[in-house]
Each structure stands twice: as C-alpha cells, then as structure tokens.
Write a protein that holds these residues in place. Structure first.
Motif, PDB file in Angstrom:
ATOM      1  N   GLY A 204       0.746  -0.966  -0.174  1.00 14.40           N
ATOM      2  CA  GLY A 204      -0.177   0.185   0.091  1.00 14.40           C
ATOM      3  C   GLY A 204       1.024   1.273   0.339  1.00 14.40           C
ATOM      4  N   ARG A 205       0.795   2.265   0.712  1.00 12.43           N
ATOM      5  CA  ARG A 205       0.919   3.125   1.011  1.00 12.43           C
ATOM      6  C   ARG A 205       2.978   3.068   1.279  1.00 12.43           C
ATOM      7  NH1 ARG A 205      -2.357   5.961   5.108  1.00 12.43           N
ATOM      8  NH2 ARG A 205      -1.528   5.731   6.004  1.00 12.43           N
ATOM      9  N   HIS A 206       3.269   1.750   1.669  1.00 10.95           N
ATOM     10  CA  HIS A 206       4.540   1.626   2.092  1.00 10.95           C
ATOM     11  C   HIS A 206       5.254   0.805   1.736  1.00 10.95           C
ATOM     12  CE1 HIS A 206       3.481   4.440   5.960  1.00 10.95           C
ATOM     13  NE2 HIS A 206       2.307   3.146   5.979  1.00 10.95           N
ATOM     14  N   ASP A 207       4.825   0.606   0.474  1.00  8.02           N
ATOM     15  CA  ASP A 207       6.407   0.097  -0.787  1.00  8.02           C
ATOM     16  C   ASP A 207       7.279  -0.014  -0.703  1.00  8.02           C
ATOM     17  OD1 ASP A 207       3.486  -0.746  -1.882  1.00  8.02           O
ATOM     18  OD2 ASP A 207       3.655   0.236  -3.809  1.00  8.02           O
ATOM     19  N   ARG A 208       8.225  -1.355  -0.458  1.00 11.37           N
ATOM     20  CA  ARG A 208       9.007  -0.967  -0.460  1.00 11.37           C
ATOM     21  C   ARG A 208      10.126  -2.260  -1.719  1.00 11.37           C
ATOM     22  NH1 ARG A 208      10.224  -0.058   4.529  1.00 11.37           N
ATOM     23  NH2 ARG A 208      12.741  -1.052   4.665  1.00 11.37           N
ATOM     24  N   LEU A 209      11.482  -2.024  -1.849  1.00  8.14           N
ATOM     25  CA  LEU A 209      12.450  -2.567  -3.255  1.00  8.14           C
ATOM     26  C   LEU A 209      13.946  -3.130  -2.500  1.00  8.14           C
ATOM     27  CD1 LEU A 209      11.661  -1.514  -6.652  1.00  8.14           C
ATOM     28  CD2 LEU A 209      14.031  -1.233  -6.085  1.00  8.14           C
ATOM     29  N   GLY A 210      14.546  -4.554  -3.553  1.00  6.10           N
ATOM     30  CA  GLY A 210      15.692  -4.646  -3.335  1.00  6.10           C
ATOM     31  C   GLY A 210      15.963  -4.398  -4.740  1.00  6.10           C
ATOM     32  N   TYR A 211      17.384  -4.514  -4.885  1.00  4.55           N
ATOM     33  CA  TYR A 211      17.970  -4.785  -6.364  1.00  4.55           C
ATOM     34  C   TYR A 211      18.988  -5.614  -6.010  1.00  4.55           C
ATOM     35  CZ  TYR A 211      19.452  -0.528  -3.838  1.00  4.55           C
ATOM     36  OH  TYR A 211      19.363   0.641  -3.640  1.00  4.55           O
ATOM     37  N   SER A 212      19.609  -6.692  -7.166  1.00  4.31           N
ATOM     38  CA  SER A 212      20.430  -7.725  -6.801  1.00  4.31           C
ATOM     39  C   SER A 212      21.859  -7.088  -7.288  1.00  4.31           C
ATOM     40  CB  SER A 212      20.935  -8.067  -8.181  1.00  4.31           C
ATOM     41  OG  SER A 212      20.391  -7.631  -9.901  1.00  4.31           O
ATOM     42  N   TRP A 213      22.384  -5.378  -6.852  1.00  6.93           N
ATOM     43  CA  TRP A 213      23.382  -4.785  -7.138  1.00  6.93           C
ATOM     44  C   TRP A 213      23.022  -4.763  -5.920  1.00  6.93           C
ATOM     45  CZ3 TRP A 213      19.477  -3.660 -10.586  1.00  6.93           C
ATOM     46  CH2 TRP A 213      18.796  -2.649 -10.512  1.00  6.93           C
ATOM     47  N   LEU A 214      23.206  -4.205  -4.983  1.00  2.26           N
ATOM     48  CA  LEU A 214      23.298  -3.758  -3.116  1.00  2.26           C
ATOM     49  C   LEU A 214      24.410  -5.033  -2.877  1.00  2.26           C
ATOM     50  CD1 LEU A 214      22.632  -3.081  -0.646  1.00  2.26           C
ATOM     51  CD2 LEU A 214      21.469  -5.253  -0.422  1.00  2.26           C
ATOM     52  N   THR A 215      24.478  -6.381  -3.857  1.00  7.84           N
ATOM     53  CA  THR A 215      26.319  -7.105  -3.378  1.00  7.84           C
ATOM     54  C   THR A 215      26.808  -7.449  -4.232  1.00  7.84           C
ATOM     55  OG1 THR A 215      24.857  -9.035  -3.276  1.00  7.84           O
ATOM     56  CG2 THR A 215      24.284  -8.720  -0.903  1.00  7.84           C
ATOM     57  N   SER A 216      26.382  -7.182  -5.224  1.00  3.47           N
ATOM     58  CA  SER A 216      27.601  -7.869  -6.318  1.00  3.47           C
ATOM     59  C   SER A 216      27.250  -7.242  -7.761  1.00  3.47           C
ATOM     60  CB  SER A 216      27.055  -9.045  -7.146  1.00  3.47           C
ATOM     61  OG  SER A 216      26.302  -9.080  -7.219  1.00  3.47           O
ATOM     62  N   ASP A 217      28.306  -6.611  -8.308  1.00  3.78           N
ATOM     63  CA  ASP A 217      28.252  -5.332  -9.332  1.00  3.78           C
ATOM     64  C   ASP A 217      27.977  -6.530 -10.460  1.00  3.78           C
ATOM     65  OD1 ASP A 217      29.057  -3.961 -11.275  1.00  3.78           O
ATOM     66  OD2 ASP A 217      31.477  -3.477 -11.207  1.00  3.78           O
ATOM     67  N   PRO A 218      26.936  -6.451 -11.685  1.00  2.00           N
ATOM     68  CA  PRO A 218      26.084  -6.483 -12.497  1.00  2.00           C
ATOM     69  C   PRO A 218      27.471  -6.770 -13.507  1.00  2.00           C
ATOM     70  CG  PRO A 218      25.031  -4.712 -12.458  1.00  2.00           C
ATOM     71  CD  PRO A 218      25.770  -4.518 -11.432  1.00  2.00           C
ATOM     72  N   THR A 219      27.791  -5.790 -13.754  1.00  2.00           N
ATOM     73  CA  THR A 219      28.548  -5.637 -14.861  1.00  2.00           C
ATOM     74  C   THR A 219      29.972  -6.197 -15.220  1.00  2.00           C
ATOM     75  OG1 THR A 219      30.691  -3.914 -14.441  1.00  2.00           O
ATOM     76  CG2 THR A 219      28.442  -3.437 -15.094  1.00  2.00           C
ATOM     77  N   LYS A 220      30.030  -7.231 -13.730  1.00  2.00           N
ATOM     78  CA  LYS A 220      31.366  -8.238 -13.401  1.00  2.00           C
ATOM     79  C   LYS A 220      30.223  -9.895 -12.876  1.00  2.00           C
ATOM     80  CE  LYS A 220      33.983  -4.564 -12.216  1.00  2.00           C
ATOM     81  NZ  LYS A 220      34.876  -3.817 -11.326  1.00  2.00           N
TER      82      LYS A 220
END
Length: 188
Positions: free
Chosen positions: A138-154
């Motif tokens: 609802g009004r408190h949506d959240r989001l996370g992404y893979s590049w938090l812990t790794s570099d997607p270019t590598k």
C-alpha cells in the motif's frame, strides 16, 4: 415533485430493477439465454507499477515494472514476459536501464523479477542480468535489487534472484501491484 423525492423514486426504481444479488433481474425474454461464462484467467502472476525511492540526499531513483506470467505458463516462472526500467541520477550524473524480463515469481504481496538489460547508458551493463524485488504494501511499498551485493557488470546474477525489498519508496510515489502466483502443485 421536489428534487429529494425524485432521487428517492429513481433509487427505488433502480433497487427494484436489481435483484437481491445486485444484478439486473432477468426478463421473460432472457430465460432462453445461458448464464454468462466466468471471465478467463489470463495471468498466473504479475508485477506492475512505478515508484521513486526515498533518498534524503536528493538522489532521483525511479523504477517501473510491466512484468507478466501467462496462465498457460503458470508452472514455469522462466516464461515470464515484459519489461522493467530503472534510473538513478544525482547532480546531473547517473544512468538508466531498460530490462527484458526473463523470470517472475510472486508470493502474496512480494515479487522477484529478473531480466537482461537491453538498453542502457551505464558502461558494461548491456546484456547483463539484473534482479529486483518488490513488496506491495500500500502506502509503504519497498524495493530491493541485485546490485546491493554484487556488480552486475562483473558478476552473473541467476534468474529470479534479487535482494530482499529493503529500500523505502518515497511517500506518495509508489503504486506497485503484485498478482500472487497461481501454479499447479505437483501430483505424486
């Protein structure tokens, strides 16, 4: 007849026309017609919507999703289709990416989606897989992404893999919609 009496009369006529279930009563001419079929289920899972992330330092970070898993593919999350986009800018610097979905898994109000970057201005990111998770709250949506812990270019990101939805969405910007996954349980 005054205005209030007209409104009451019209409302009463509508209520009489509608049956107890809130559906218009059938006339004698409708008795030969079959009942309408229920609507077909067209999706087994979906993630749609957009939001800006909350960043007190002034970063402009946006995500938008249009990811779907068709009903006929309900047992194969790797058959998902669609796109998602994200961008991150601060002080005129940053970048963006457009991603072709290759996996979508949802459970309750949480979704994980991955895909291959098809368009970007970030060096080394083109044709790499990235993943994002969303919590539709609802009004408190959240989001996370893979590049938090790794570099997607590598680093190689596996399909359907992203960090938990730890980032807060900026108030008033989130409209994520997660359709919980409907799949067939294996029969033994």
């Amino acid at each position: 007849m005054n205005r209030r009496t007209k409104i009451v009369a019209v409302s009463a006529a509508v209520l009489l026309t509608l049956g107890a279930g809130g559906v218009a009563a059938a006339s004698a001419d409708d008795s030969h017609r079959p009942a309408p079929a229920p609507a077909a289920v067209t999706e087994a899972a979906a993630l749609t919507g957009s939001a800006k992330l909350y960043r007190p330092a002034g970063d402009d970070i946006t995500f938008s999703f249009d990811a779907h898993l068709a009903a006929e593919d309900r047992n194969d999350v790797l058959a998902a289709t669609g796109t998602f986009r994200y961008s991150h800018y601060k002080n005129g610097e940053g970048g963006s990416a457009e991603v072709k979905v290759d996996c979508l898994a949802t459970g309750g109000k949480v979704a994980t989606v991955t895909g291959i970057v098809t368009k970007t201005d970030v060096p080394g990111l083109l044709y790499k897989r990235v993943g994002v998770s969303v919590h539709d709250d609802g009004r408190h949506d959240r989001l996370g992404y893979s590049w938090l812990t790794s570099d997607p270019t590598k680093d190689e990101v596996p399909p359907c893999n992203a960090a938990a939805p730890y980032e807060r969405v900026k108030a008033g910007t989130g409209d994520f919609q997660v359709l919980p996954w409907k799949f067939d349980y294996p029969v033994k």
